[in-house]
Design a protein around this motif. Structure first.
Motif, PDB file in Angstrom:
ATOM      1  N   LEU A 137       0.999  10.363  -1.061  1.00 49.51           N
ATOM      2  CA  LEU A 137      -0.453  10.235  -1.110  1.00 49.51           C
ATOM      3  C   LEU A 137      -1.014   9.781   0.227  1.00 49.51           C
ATOM      4  O   LEU A 137      -2.040  10.269   0.681  1.00 49.51           O
ATOM      5  CB  LEU A 137      -0.850   9.218  -2.186  1.00 49.51           C
ATOM      6  CG  LEU A 137      -1.194   9.815  -3.551  1.00 49.51           C
ATOM      7  CD1 LEU A 137      -1.509   8.714  -4.532  1.00 49.51           C
ATOM      8  CD2 LEU A 137      -2.362  10.777  -3.448  1.00 49.51           C
TER       9      LEU A 137
ATOM     10  N   ALA B 114       1.245  10.905 -13.902  1.00 48.82           N
ATOM     11  CA  ALA B 114       2.074  11.278 -15.062  1.00 48.82           C
ATOM     12  C   ALA B 114       3.225  10.304 -15.204  1.00 48.82           C
ATOM     13  O   ALA B 114       3.662   9.673 -14.248  1.00 48.82           O
ATOM     14  CB  ALA B 114       2.610  12.695 -14.870  1.00 48.82           C
TER      15      ALA B 114
ATOM     16  N   ALA C  67      -1.006  12.657   2.563  1.00 47.78           N
ATOM     17  CA  ALA C  67      -1.979  13.673   2.142  1.00 47.78           C
ATOM     18  C   ALA C  67      -3.400  13.235   2.475  1.00 47.78           C
ATOM     19  O   ALA C  67      -4.202  14.008   2.992  1.00 47.78           O
ATOM     20  CB  ALA C  67      -1.832  13.942   0.645  1.00 47.78           C
TER      21      ALA C  67
ATOM     22  N   LEU D 125       1.532  13.914 -10.132  1.00 41.63           N
ATOM     23  CA  LEU D 125       2.836  13.275 -10.279  1.00 41.63           C
ATOM     24  C   LEU D 125       2.691  11.762 -10.372  1.00 41.63           C
ATOM     25  O   LEU D 125       3.444  11.100 -11.084  1.00 41.63           O
ATOM     26  CB  LEU D 125       3.732  13.637  -9.076  1.00 41.63           C
ATOM     27  CG  LEU D 125       4.217  15.095  -9.058  1.00 41.63           C
ATOM     28  CD1 LEU D 125       4.918  15.393  -7.733  1.00 41.63           C
ATOM     29  CD2 LEU D 125       5.172  15.346 -10.221  1.00 41.63           C
ATOM     30  N   THR D 126       1.730  11.232  -9.629  1.00 36.01           N
ATOM     31  CA  THR D 126       1.535   9.784  -9.651  1.00 36.01           C
ATOM     32  C   THR D 126       1.054   9.309 -11.008  1.00 36.01           C
ATOM     33  O   THR D 126       1.497   8.294 -11.529  1.00 36.01           O
ATOM     34  CB  THR D 126       0.485   9.374  -8.604  1.00 36.01           C
ATOM     35  OG1 THR D 126       0.936   9.813  -7.329  1.00 36.01           O
ATOM     36  CG2 THR D 126       0.264   7.885  -8.603  1.00 36.01           C
TER      37      THR D 126
ATOM     38  N   ALA E 249       0.353  15.552  -5.704  1.00 39.44           N
ATOM     39  CA  ALA E 249       0.813  14.165  -5.594  1.00 39.44           C
ATOM     40  C   ALA E 249       0.102  13.284  -6.605  1.00 39.44           C
ATOM     41  O   ALA E 249       0.693  12.398  -7.220  1.00 39.44           O
ATOM     42  CB  ALA E 249       0.564  13.657  -4.174  1.00 39.44           C
ATOM     43  N   LEU E 250      -1.191  13.557  -6.809  1.00 40.46           N
ATOM     44  CA  LEU E 250      -1.956  12.762  -7.765  1.00 40.46           C
ATOM     45  C   LEU E 250      -1.445  12.977  -9.187  1.00 40.46           C
ATOM     46  O   LEU E 250      -1.302  12.034  -9.953  1.00 40.46           O
ATOM     47  CB  LEU E 250      -3.429  13.152  -7.694  1.00 40.46           C
ATOM     48  CG  LEU E 250      -4.219  12.487  -6.563  1.00 40.46           C
ATOM     49  CD1 LEU E 250      -5.601  13.078  -6.488  1.00 40.46           C
ATOM     50  CD2 LEU E 250      -4.307  11.010  -6.783  1.00 40.46           C
TER      51      LEU E 250
ATOM     52  N   LEU F 241      -5.465   3.254  -2.088  1.00 40.29           N
ATOM     53  CA  LEU F 241      -4.560   3.934  -3.017  1.00 40.29           C
ATOM     54  C   LEU F 241      -3.188   3.254  -3.041  1.00 40.29           C
ATOM     55  O   LEU F 241      -2.572   3.099  -4.100  1.00 40.29           O
ATOM     56  CB  LEU F 241      -4.420   5.409  -2.627  1.00 40.29           C
ATOM     57  CG  LEU F 241      -5.652   6.261  -2.928  1.00 40.29           C
ATOM     58  CD1 LEU F 241      -5.483   7.665  -2.374  1.00 40.29           C
ATOM     59  CD2 LEU F 241      -5.910   6.308  -4.420  1.00 40.29           C
TER      60      LEU F 241
ATOM     61  N   ILE G 206      -1.721   1.487  -6.491  1.00 39.55           N
ATOM     62  CA  ILE G 206      -0.480   1.997  -7.081  1.00 39.55           C
ATOM     63  C   ILE G 206       0.541   0.867  -7.183  1.00 39.55           C
ATOM     64  O   ILE G 206       1.299   0.777  -8.152  1.00 39.55           O
ATOM     65  CB  ILE G 206       0.067   3.178  -6.252  1.00 39.55           C
ATOM     66  CG1 ILE G 206      -0.838   4.411  -6.442  1.00 39.55           C
ATOM     67  CG2 ILE G 206       1.501   3.508  -6.629  1.00 39.55           C
ATOM     68  CD1 ILE G 206      -0.513   5.547  -5.518  1.00 39.55           C
TER      69      ILE G 206
ATOM     70  N   GLY H 154      -1.659  19.943  -2.038  1.00 41.19           N
ATOM     71  CA  GLY H 154      -0.616  18.922  -1.971  1.00 41.19           C
ATOM     72  C   GLY H 154      -1.095  17.595  -2.514  1.00 41.19           C
ATOM     73  O   GLY H 154      -0.381  16.886  -3.221  1.00 41.19           O
ATOM     74  N   LEU H 155      -2.351  17.283  -2.176  1.00 43.12           N
ATOM     75  CA  LEU H 155      -2.949  16.022  -2.648  1.00 43.12           C
ATOM     76  C   LEU H 155      -3.062  16.036  -4.161  1.00 43.12           C
ATOM     77  O   LEU H 155      -2.739  15.050  -4.833  1.00 43.12           O
ATOM     78  CB  LEU H 155      -4.329  15.862  -2.005  1.00 43.12           C
ATOM     79  CG  LEU H 155      -5.092  14.589  -2.287  1.00 43.12           C
ATOM     80  CD1 LEU H 155      -4.333  13.380  -1.840  1.00 43.12           C
ATOM     81  CD2 LEU H 155      -6.444  14.627  -1.606  1.00 43.12           C
TER      82      LEU H 155
ATOM     83  N   VAL I  51      -3.599  21.358   2.092  1.00 38.84           N
ATOM     84  CA  VAL I  51      -3.593  19.901   1.990  1.00 38.84           C
ATOM     85  C   VAL I  51      -4.168  19.453   0.658  1.00 38.84           C
ATOM     86  O   VAL I  51      -3.636  18.552   0.002  1.00 38.84           O
ATOM     87  CB  VAL I  51      -4.398  19.298   3.163  1.00 38.84           C
ATOM     88  CG1 VAL I  51      -4.676  17.835   2.919  1.00 38.84           C
ATOM     89  CG2 VAL I  51      -3.650  19.491   4.464  1.00 38.84           C
TER      90      VAL I  51
ATOM     91  N   LEU J 100       5.851   8.447  -4.195  1.00 38.27           N
ATOM     92  CA  LEU J 100       4.536   9.033  -4.460  1.00 38.27           C
ATOM     93  C   LEU J 100       3.460   8.373  -3.624  1.00 38.27           C
ATOM     94  O   LEU J 100       2.514   9.029  -3.190  1.00 38.27           O
ATOM     95  CB  LEU J 100       4.223   8.899  -5.948  1.00 38.27           C
ATOM     96  CG  LEU J 100       5.159   9.724  -6.850  1.00 38.27           C
ATOM     97  CD1 LEU J 100       4.937   9.367  -8.300  1.00 38.27           C
ATOM     98  CD2 LEU J 100       4.974  11.197  -6.624  1.00 38.27           C
TER      99      LEU J 100
END
Lengths: 178, 124
Positions: free
Chosen positions: B11, A24, B14, A21-22, A18-19, A144, A148, A14-15, A11, B7
């Motif tokens: 998140l 970048a 996750a 990718l978010t 994801a972070l 989050l 975002i 994966g986190l 996990v 995304l």
């Protein structure tokens, strides 16, 4: 316990992915400092963007959830410790009986009752601990998502109260911002 | 926009999964030991001629469920019982060597599983 640790590693990986990718890519470049702030402390990113009301709500919720989780975890650990002591004593009676040592029936039943009581106490504290974990999860997730999807405050202000003149009516408009 | 939404969803899942399982839970509540309830003695009586030697007698409903009997004495002013002796027959003789008064006697049953039952008390 080993199964949980492996599960958490997956996990966490994966986190982290994801972070990355978010954060970048040019689409998020302008919000990256806010996102990092919100990851570290819910509400900090919102404050960086100028949304102070949301910042106060998220940070308060996070602080309360963390404090609640910390206290409830300590209480749960203590309850489990007491239960483990009673359980060890109770199981020790069987060992004593098998070894030929005389054990009082009153001690066996008394310890069983104490063990049941400490179990119930641990169950209760376990529930509360999970409540605070849930609250923290919801807070971080909402925080989050919000950081975002939201945009920084531009500073543009329209008049808080204005008149909207239409063909058939005149409206008094009061604007609220969050 | 679609990338952002994707995304964000990743998140969300996750974070929820990271926090949701929590730590390991207390578990493995043991089964009851399953020992039989020891019986108590009946008709416990004590006799003495000189307050030095005391004779105790009693009986039980099921002698086959008895490994030994334990005889105790409790002196006046002291809360803890003292084990005077144990044996397989429903009688006991306790010799204090000196005159005693205010003493209470107790007898309990120890089952073949080594579980001691409740003590029955008697006073001369």
């Amino acid at each position: 316990m080993r199964k949980h640790a492996k599960y958490r590693s997956v996990v966490a990986a994966g986190l982290a992915a994801a972070l990355v990718l978010t954060l970048a890519g040019p689409a998020s470049a302008g919000d990256t400092p806010s996102i990092w702030r919100s990851i570290l402390l819910p509400g900090a990113g919102q404050a960086h963007q100028g949304h102070y009301t949301k910042a106060a709500i998220f940070s308060s919720a996070a602080v309360l959830s963390w404090v609640g989780l910390f206290v409830s975890q300590i209480n749960y650990d203590r309850a489990v410790e007491r239960y483990d002591d009673q359980k060890a004593t109770y199981l020790g009676y069987q060992t004593s009986l098998d070894a030929g040592t005389v054990v009082r029936f009153e001690d066996i039943t008394g310890t069983y009752a104490d063990m049941t009581s400490t179990w119930d106490s641990a169950e209760h504290r376990y529930t509360w601990r999970n409540v605070f974990i849930g609250a923290l999860t919801v807070t971080y997730t909402a925080n989050l998502i919000d950081i975002i999807l939201s945009k920084p405050e531009t500073g543009e202000r329209s008049a808080p109260v204005s008149l909207d003149v239409r063909a058939d009516r005149v409206m008094l408009v009061r604007e609220f911002r969050f | 926009m679609i990338r952002r939404m994707t995304l964000t969803s990743l998140l969300t899942v996750a974070v929820a999964v990271a926090f949701a399982p929590g730590c390991e839970k207390h578990e493995n509540f043991p089964q009851p030991l399953g020992v039989a309830v020891p019986q108590t003695v009946n008709n416990l009586s004590v006799t003495t001629l000189d307050n030095i030697v005391f004779d105790l007698t009693w009986d039980v409903d099921d002698p086959s469920a008895v490994q030994v009997y334990r005889a105790y004495y409790i002196l006046e002013g002291l809360p803890m019982p003292n084990l005077a002796g144990e044996g397989p027959t429903p009688q006991a003789t306790i010799d204090f060597q000196v005159t005693v008064s205010g003493v209470t006697f107790g007898v309990s049953v120890v089952t073949p599983e080594n579980v001691e039952g409740a003590m029955v008390l008697v006073t001369p």
